[in-house]
Design an enzyme around this catalytic site. Structure first.
Site, PDB file in Angstrom:
ATOM      1  N   TYR E 145       5.875 -22.681  39.757  1.00  0.00           N
ATOM      2  CA  TYR E 145       4.691 -23.307  38.920  1.00  0.00           C
ATOM      3  C   TYR E 145       5.006 -24.928  39.523  1.00  0.00           C
ATOM      4  O   TYR E 145       5.939 -25.438  39.117  1.00  0.00           O
ATOM      5  CB  TYR E 145       4.889 -23.256  37.361  1.00  0.00           C
ATOM      6  CG  TYR E 145       4.381 -21.938  36.990  1.00  0.00           C
ATOM      7  CD1 TYR E 145       3.962 -20.953  37.664  1.00  0.00           C
ATOM      8  CD2 TYR E 145       4.232 -21.628  35.751  1.00  0.00           C
ATOM      9  CE1 TYR E 145       3.509 -19.728  37.284  1.00  0.00           C
ATOM     10  CE2 TYR E 145       3.959 -20.373  35.142  1.00  0.00           C
ATOM     11  CZ  TYR E 145       3.421 -19.398  35.941  1.00  0.00           C
ATOM     12  OH  TYR E 145       2.844 -18.293  35.269  1.00  0.00           O
ATOM     13  N   LYS E 177       5.098 -15.479  41.448  1.00  0.00           N
ATOM     14  CA  LYS E 177       3.759 -15.349  40.578  1.00  0.00           C
ATOM     15  C   LYS E 177       3.309 -17.008  40.588  1.00  0.00           C
ATOM     16  O   LYS E 177       4.073 -17.786  40.564  1.00  0.00           O
ATOM     17  CB  LYS E 177       4.339 -15.457  39.306  1.00  0.00           C
ATOM     18  CG  LYS E 177       3.081 -15.297  38.191  1.00  0.00           C
ATOM     19  CD  LYS E 177       3.634 -14.604  36.867  1.00  0.00           C
ATOM     20  CE  LYS E 177       2.978 -14.702  35.570  1.00  0.00           C
ATOM     21  NZ  LYS E 177       3.209 -15.680  34.624  1.00  0.00           N
TER      22      LYS E 177
END
Lengths: 253, 253, 253, 253, 253
Positions: E145, E177
């Site tokens: 992220y 992710k």
């Protein structure tokens, strides 16, 4: 009370000869005689006044012969020079518990600067040392000295010094070495706050003989276990005499 | 005194050839000859003047053949480049004691910048190294150099340098390497502060031959054990000759 | 010279294909072909020009089949992204020596940003890696890149780059990868400062083919062992051709 | 639910006598009676109201006889003095899980200052302690206290306290000790956020007897498992009476 | 591909039910139903839509019965609360790989805040976790992220997100992710940058059902392996229905 702690007591009282000033203050505390660790050992031996002598690792290695000395050895495990006067001081560990055992120590000493912003770091380190030292049958002495901007000017206040003494109890020290706080009532509260931990009062900078003997008398009346004195002994013109006078006060019933 | 320390002495004195400047200052200290470690080893071998030669790990690995060299090896365990001139310097450990043993070392060297705010961190590291090195029968040499804003301008003051020498004793070093402080009286107090720890004086930047020989004479009279010299040897037009002159001063009775 | 180092040489020279840019710069260095590690491996295999290929752990895991590849694997152990351009950079270790061994590595690479205020931290880490890698029979390559405010604008200066090369020798690296400094004389001094450590010059950002071939020629004349090149190969329209031209220069007698 | 957790419950509820204030606040919280840990133990024994007593290591060592005490021991593993009121507090670990086991502990306690910038450091430490304590069959109690500039003034807000309770569940604590948030609805949401983790509410500073009994009633109605109370007991003129009244509220069906 | 990774796939695609928001955001994300982990497990079981469910250690301990659950467990190893919104965030490890194994995990998850000045510290930690998890036959999922002042406003930029995906490949993650970047072309480049690492797109904050289904369709067309969705499921009035619709898109050929 573990057997090591018992060895440091005479008539349930103690008197320690402190000689860690070469590390903490440097040789400026010394003259041509007191710069020599052998001279300090001779004071301890000739006066028969002490139940412990405080050295750093290197001095113990070179001067303390564990096979023949009679005064028990206390190895100071951490230390800090006075070359950089930090507002919030930290005193790092400079000798292991195992090395203290090899040198023949009966006890180890460790300083926590109570109130310093590094207080927690020293507490962490001390908590591990206390466990290890007790496991290896050493007695544990905490130097609890107020330092740092939050306690500046309060280094001898009753509540601050009592807090340090309490920390020693809460953390499992056998002895706590604290500053002198100036009255029987104050010292009594410190002794009470320390519970089963023995309170010993430091001698501090050189004062006249009468003053140090009066301090010893007040401490004795307040119920402390003893004192740890250095400069007031080996900066004295007659270290043997002053040692014997202090011993008479501390050990008498 | 351990047997490793004995190997570094000749007539109870010592002279060490220092070659850690490639790390501390970079190749700018060198010319086409002195940039080559083999040349430095040839000075040590041909002059027969030295009781120790100081290398970092990599130089020792590639140039010092422990099966055939006669001058004992001193491996410097920590180091710092001059590329970032920190106000408060720290010198990290860059070689293990075990690696020094594998390389055939007789001693290890370690720098503490006395007075730096990282002094305590280096002391902690040195205290562990000193224990390990002694356990593995190596001699231990402390470089005690005053640095940092609290001692700036006092790097050669008697009291500051004596404090460094005392720290070496308190921490159990066999030798302490200190700056030259300029008079017999000053050096004598440093030697006295160091107790049983051997004092060795550093050579420093290149000076004329007469100056370095006079320094050696003063140090000898003040009772130091010896000197550690680098640039004044391998930047000299005749390294063998200056080595022999220094040896004559240091080792004579 | 250990056997792993020997495997990285051809005619005592070396040419490494660098592909750590996905980590250091991100996919912006790549196009649809060069984003694929399999394409890079095909350049190495088809050109037969390289004595080593440089990957990070994950690329090696998924694309380098140690049972069948012929070009030796160099695993880069530390790395830093370009997302936060720190004035004083630090490059953390991201792969263990043991993992490099499992992947079939012949050598490990590690960057020290010479001059950065984190230089000492990287040196400490590298010193442990160097010991472990040599114990496990890997060759050790130090990336010595000047960075930080104290060397800004001097990243290709002779003295600064020579200092990095010297550190590689002092710390025991088998190879040191340095920036190109622009003249035979400069590169010669760097090679001399590195002593027994092999000097390899980095290719850097994409330049025209003539320029990179001239650099290779100068480096060869100055006595370097070889070069490590990435973007100038796989950003080229004809990677095989440029690889073969460089190989001809580097490996010829 | 592990067997240690079961030992801390009576009728699926709990009441803990807290005595870590000598560490957290110093002896100023005490008078001549409450300064003595033996007095606190006598309250626990004589009232038969408690399912746990909270001590630091040193107090447990000297005053808690694991062979004969009936009230289970909870050893508080970390702590912080009030001598330096840090804006972003950290509470270091000062006792090992193994030492707690040796002292006869049924549970360990650990404080995370939720919201402090050192929150992550305490979470890391707690995560290791929680694993070790569960492996050694101890119950685990998390003190989740909001502190730090990001939550100042919100130490008793429903959402902040519920977040702390949730962290206890997410990290695997058996109990979470939280501030009192002032209404049945608020406390209910905290209990619901904590899932299978038992919620216990702290007593806090000394209030009048009616107030603390009302708080206990509200907490009970909201579904908490119990309370942990110190000053409201041993600063009370009749600690036995107030203990019995609280027990009646907490344990009743 | 290791066998653990295979267990997380259905028709070579995956759909994970995320429930780490209690840690990352606190109970404010929940209502009276979703605050209960048992409710989340029932969604996974009743919809039969998921190939993995994401819990922190404590939730897994108390609610996930490894002997009877059918949806594979993914234990998130690090985490950070939203109580102190750091400009440069760091997410500490709060659960060991061994504990994840004991809980019955098929995979572990770890967040690196790409671009944060603590990025390197998280990379170091992740590199050790990745090695250990693979050794113990777990699959490894990296949450990549973008965070920190150097990437602020670019958290969904193609090049920044592709850099994070590349890091996952370079470091050996099985899955990465990433945020949703908004077009088929962008997502395709991210998938290509990730090489052999499976790309999964996060669901993010609650949007209307049509929006999340369109995102899933675009991701599927761009070649991602799957999605990890939480709030868009358990904040939905009909979690089973939306789960089945997503599964239909993701798993279809």
């Amino acid at each position: 009370m573990n057997t090591a702690t018992t060895k440091l007591l005479r008539n349930n009282r103690c008197l320690f000869l402190a000689y860690d000033q070469g590390f903490e203050h440097g040789p400026t505390d010394f003259d041509d005689k007191s710069v020599d660790p052998a001279y300090i050992l001779s004071i301890a031996n000739d006066s028969a006044a002490y139940t412990g002598i405080i050295f750093h690792e290197g001095i113990a290695q070179s001067y303390y012969d564990k096979a023949k000395e009679t005064v028990p050895l206390i190895v100071k495990l951490n230390g800090k020079t006075s070359l950089h006067p930090d507002e919030e001081p930290y005193s790092p560990q400079l000798c292991s518990v195992d090395e203290a055992v090899r040198l023949g120590a009966t006890a180890i000493g460790y300083t926590i600067y109570i109130g310093s912003s590094y207080e927690g770091k020293m507490m962490e380190e001390f908590s591990r040392i206390e466990d290890e030292a007790h496991t290896k049958n050493l007695s544990v002495i905490l130097w609890a000295y107020p330092r740092g901007k939050n306690v500046i000017g309060k280094e001898q206040d009753k509540d601050v010094v009592a807090y340090g003494a309490r920390i020693a109890l809460e953390m499992g020290a056998d002895f706590v070495k604290v500053p002198y706080t100036g009255s029987i009532e104050n010292v009594q509260w410190i002794v009470r706050s320390a519970g089963t931990t023995h309170v010993i009062v430091q001698g501090g900078t050189k004062v006249d003989e009468q003053t140090i003997l009066e301090e010893a008398t007040i401490c004795k009346k307040a119920g402390v276990t003893g004192m740890a004195i250095g400069r007031n002994i080996w900066q004295s013109p007659d270290p043997i005499a002053i040692s014997k006078k202090l011993a008479a006060i501390i050990y008498e019933d």
